[in-house]
Write a protein that holds these residues in place. Structure first.
Motif, PDB file in Angstrom:
ATOM      1  N   ILE A   1       0.883  -1.173   0.000  1.00 41.80           N
ATOM      2  CA  ILE A   1       0.000   0.000   0.000  1.00 41.80           C
ATOM      3  C   ILE A   1       0.919   1.220   0.000  1.00 41.80           C
ATOM      4  CG2 ILE A   1      -1.784   1.290   1.240  1.00 41.80           C
ATOM      5  CD1 ILE A   1      -2.721  -1.431   0.085  1.00 41.80           C
ATOM      6  N   ASP A   2       1.036   1.855  -1.157  1.00 38.69           N
ATOM      7  CA  ASP A   2       2.001   2.958  -1.282  1.00 38.69           C
ATOM      8  C   ASP A   2       1.355   4.299  -0.944  1.00 38.69           C
ATOM      9  OD1 ASP A   2       0.737   3.977  -3.615  1.00 38.69           O
ATOM     10  OD2 ASP A   2       2.047   2.809  -4.918  1.00 38.69           O
ATOM     11  N   THR A   3       2.194   5.318  -0.867  1.00 41.76           N
ATOM     12  CA  THR A   3       1.706   6.642  -0.471  1.00 41.76           C
ATOM     13  C   THR A   3       0.757   7.231  -1.511  1.00 41.76           C
ATOM     14  OG1 THR A   3       3.749   7.628  -1.318  1.00 41.76           O
ATOM     15  CG2 THR A   3       3.650   7.158   1.042  1.00 41.76           C
TER      16      THR A   3
ATOM     17  N   PHE B   1       3.972  -1.609   3.828  1.00 41.86           N
ATOM     18  CA  PHE B   1       2.975  -0.545   3.936  1.00 41.86           C
ATOM     19  C   PHE B   1       3.689   0.806   3.934  1.00 41.86           C
ATOM     20  CE2 PHE B   1       0.000   2.329   5.935  1.00 41.86           C
ATOM     21  CZ  PHE B   1      -1.227   1.921   5.453  1.00 41.86           C
ATOM     22  N   GLY B   2       3.176   1.753   3.153  1.00 37.78           N
ATOM     23  CA  GLY B   2       3.743   3.102   3.100  1.00 37.78           C
ATOM     24  C   GLY B   2       4.908   3.262   2.148  1.00 37.78           C
ATOM     25  N   CYS B   3       5.089   2.315   1.253  1.00 41.80           N
ATOM     26  CA  CYS B   3       6.179   2.439   0.273  1.00 41.80           C
ATOM     27  C   CYS B   3       5.859   3.587  -0.687  1.00 41.80           C
ATOM     28  CB  CYS B   3       6.378   1.126  -0.485  1.00 41.80           C
ATOM     29  SG  CYS B   3       4.903   0.541  -1.374  1.00 41.80           S
ATOM     30  N   GLY B   4       6.820   3.954  -1.490  1.00 43.83           N
ATOM     31  CA  GLY B   4       6.602   5.024  -2.458  1.00 43.83           C
ATOM     32  C   GLY B   4       7.316   6.288  -2.049  1.00 43.83           C
ATOM     33  N   SER B   5       6.655   7.409  -2.231  1.00 45.51           N
ATOM     34  CA  SER B   5       7.284   8.700  -1.952  1.00 45.51           C
ATOM     35  C   SER B   5       7.394   8.942  -0.456  1.00 45.51           C
ATOM     36  CB  SER B   5       6.493   9.830  -2.605  1.00 45.51           C
ATOM     37  OG  SER B   5       5.305  10.054  -1.887  1.00 45.51           O
ATOM     38  N   SER B   6       8.124   9.977  -0.106  1.00 42.84           N
ATOM     39  CA  SER B   6       8.328  10.304   1.303  1.00 42.84           C
ATOM     40  C   SER B   6       7.314  11.317   1.805  1.00 42.84           C
ATOM     41  CB  SER B   6       9.749  10.841   1.501  1.00 42.84           C
ATOM     42  OG  SER B   6       9.926  12.018   0.735  1.00 42.84           O
ATOM     43  N   ARG B   7       6.204  11.493   1.093  1.00 49.28           N
ATOM     44  CA  ARG B   7       5.244  12.536   1.476  1.00 49.28           C
ATOM     45  C   ARG B   7       4.731  12.347   2.903  1.00 49.28           C
ATOM     46  NH1 ARG B   7       1.014  10.631  -2.923  1.00 49.28           N
ATOM     47  NH2 ARG B   7       2.692  11.493  -4.136  1.00 49.28           N
ATOM     48  N   GLU B   8       4.917  13.387   3.661  1.00 46.01           N
ATOM     49  CA  GLU B   8       4.542  13.375   5.070  1.00 46.01           C
ATOM     50  C   GLU B   8       3.032  13.392   5.262  1.00 46.01           C
ATOM     51  OE1 GLU B   8       5.813  15.989   8.903  1.00 46.01           O
ATOM     52  OE2 GLU B   8       7.297  15.647   7.334  1.00 46.01           O
TER      53      GLU B   8
ATOM     54  N   ALA C   1       7.594   0.620   5.009  1.00 44.72           N
ATOM     55  CA  ALA C   1       8.686   1.350   4.371  1.00 44.72           C
ATOM     56  C   ALA C   1       9.337   2.207   5.451  1.00 44.72           C
ATOM     57  CB  ALA C   1       8.136   2.219   3.240  1.00 44.72           C
ATOM     58  N   ARG C   2      10.652   2.290   5.432  1.00 40.98           N
ATOM     59  CA  ARG C   2      11.372   2.951   6.531  1.00 40.98           C
ATOM     60  C   ARG C   2      11.030   4.427   6.679  1.00 40.98           C
ATOM     61  NH1 ARG C   2      17.516   1.097   6.319  1.00 40.98           N
ATOM     62  NH2 ARG C   2      17.293   2.134   4.332  1.00 40.98           N
ATOM     63  N   ILE C   3      10.974   5.167   5.567  1.00 38.40           N
ATOM     64  CA  ILE C   3      10.685   6.600   5.693  1.00 38.40           C
ATOM     65  C   ILE C   3       9.252   6.819   6.170  1.00 38.40           C
ATOM     66  CG2 ILE C   3      10.063   7.024   3.282  1.00 38.40           C
ATOM     67  CD1 ILE C   3      12.187   9.590   4.563  1.00 38.40           C
ATOM     68  N   PHE C   4       8.325   5.962   5.747  1.00 38.71           N
ATOM     69  CA  PHE C   4       6.950   6.057   6.219  1.00 38.71           C
ATOM     70  C   PHE C   4       6.901   5.787   7.721  1.00 38.71           C
ATOM     71  CE2 PHE C   4       2.844   4.273   7.350  1.00 38.71           C
ATOM     72  CZ  PHE C   4       1.984   5.239   6.862  1.00 38.71           C
ATOM     73  N   PHE C   5       7.662   4.810   8.187  1.00 34.57           N
ATOM     74  CA  PHE C   5       7.706   4.507   9.617  1.00 34.57           C
ATOM     75  C   PHE C   5       8.143   5.740  10.401  1.00 34.57           C
ATOM     76  CE2 PHE C   5       9.457   3.016  13.588  1.00 34.57           C
ATOM     77  CZ  PHE C   5       8.549   2.043  13.987  1.00 34.57           C
ATOM     78  N   ARG C   6       9.227   6.357   9.954  1.00 34.32           N
ATOM     79  CA  ARG C   6       9.741   7.526  10.678  1.00 34.32           C
ATOM     80  C   ARG C   6       8.768   8.701  10.601  1.00 34.32           C
ATOM     81  NH1 ARG C   6      12.633   8.023  15.059  1.00 34.32           N
ATOM     82  NH2 ARG C   6      12.112  10.148  15.445  1.00 34.32           N
ATOM     83  N   ASN C   7       8.193   8.951   9.422  1.00 35.93           N
ATOM     84  CA  ASN C   7       7.211  10.032   9.283  1.00 35.93           C
ATOM     85  C   ASN C   7       5.998   9.792  10.185  1.00 35.93           C
ATOM     86  OD1 ASN C   7       8.604  11.615   7.451  1.00 35.93           O
ATOM     87  ND2 ASN C   7       7.618  10.711   5.661  1.00 35.93           N
TER      88      ASN C   7
END
Length: 163
Positions: A15-17, A62-69, A89-95
Motif C-alpha cells: 500500500i504505497d503513499t 505498507f507506506g512504500c513510495g514517496s516520502s510525502r509526510e 517502508a522505513r521513511i513512512f515509519f519515521r514520518n
C-alpha cells in the motif's frame, strides 16, 4: 495510550503513499480537506467508513513510495489509532512516529483476522484477537514518548517546557 480496542480494516501488501493519498489531492489546503480521498484508488468508500479509534491491518511494505509526510498525517486525521502491518517502508515509519501515528510490525495477525473484527492492542506487549495473544516488539522509550505527545514537534515542546 497503554491499551485500546478498535475495529479493523484489512488492506493488502504494498500500500504505497499514492494509494494512501493520491497526488492530485495534495493541492488541497489542509490534511482534513485531503482525508476524504484517502485510499480512493483502492477503495473509494473507505475513508468515509473509518471511525475514530479504528485500526488498519495490512500486509508487507505498507507506506512504500514517496516520502510525502501527508500520508501518515491523513491516516491519523481519519481517526486511525494504529496501523499493524507485516512490514513498513522505513521513511513512512519515521514520518508516522514523527506525526504521532503508532505503527506495529507483526507478520502473523493478518492470518487470524477479517475486516470488521475488533482487536485489542497493549502497547509494547501484545495484540489480542479472538482470544489469541500475538506478542509484539517493544518500541524504544524515546519513540513511545513521541507517540504519547502526539508527534515529534509536540514532544520537543513538552521537553523544552513550552507546553
Amino acid at each position: 495510550m497503554d491499551r485500546f480496542t478498535g475495529k479493523i480494516w484489512v488492506l493488502g501488501d504494498d500500500i504505497d503513499t499514492d494509494i494512501i493519498i493520491p497526488t492530485e489531492y495534495l493541492a488541497l489546503k489542509t490534511v482534513q480537506d485531503m482525508a476524504p480521498y484517502a485510499f480512493s484508488p483502492l477503495r473509494p468508500e473507505l475513508a468515509g467508513q473509518i471511525r475514530e479509534g479504528d485500526i488498519i491491518v495490512a500486509g508487507k511494505n505498507f507506506g512504500c513510495g514517496s516520502s510525502r509526510e501527508q500520508a501518515p498525517e491523513i491516516i491519523k486525521a481519519l481517526g486511525i489509532r494504529c496501523v499493524i502491518a507485516k512490514s513498513f517502508a522505513r521513511i513512512f515509519f519515521r514520518n508516522s512516529i514523527n506525526n504521532g501515528l503508532l505503527l506495529i510490525e507483526n507478520d502473523r495477525i493478518q492470518n487470524d483476522v477479517k475486516e470488521g473484527d475488533e482487536i485489542t492492542v497493549a502497547i509494547n506487549e501484545s495484540i489480542e484477537c479472538h482470544g489469541k495473544q500475538h506478542p509484539i516488539t517493544s518500541l524504544p522509550q524515546n519513540l513511545v514518548d513521541i507517540l504519547n505527545a502526539g508527534g515529534l514537534v509536540k514532544a520537543m515542546q513538552r521537553r523544552s517546557g513550552l507546553v
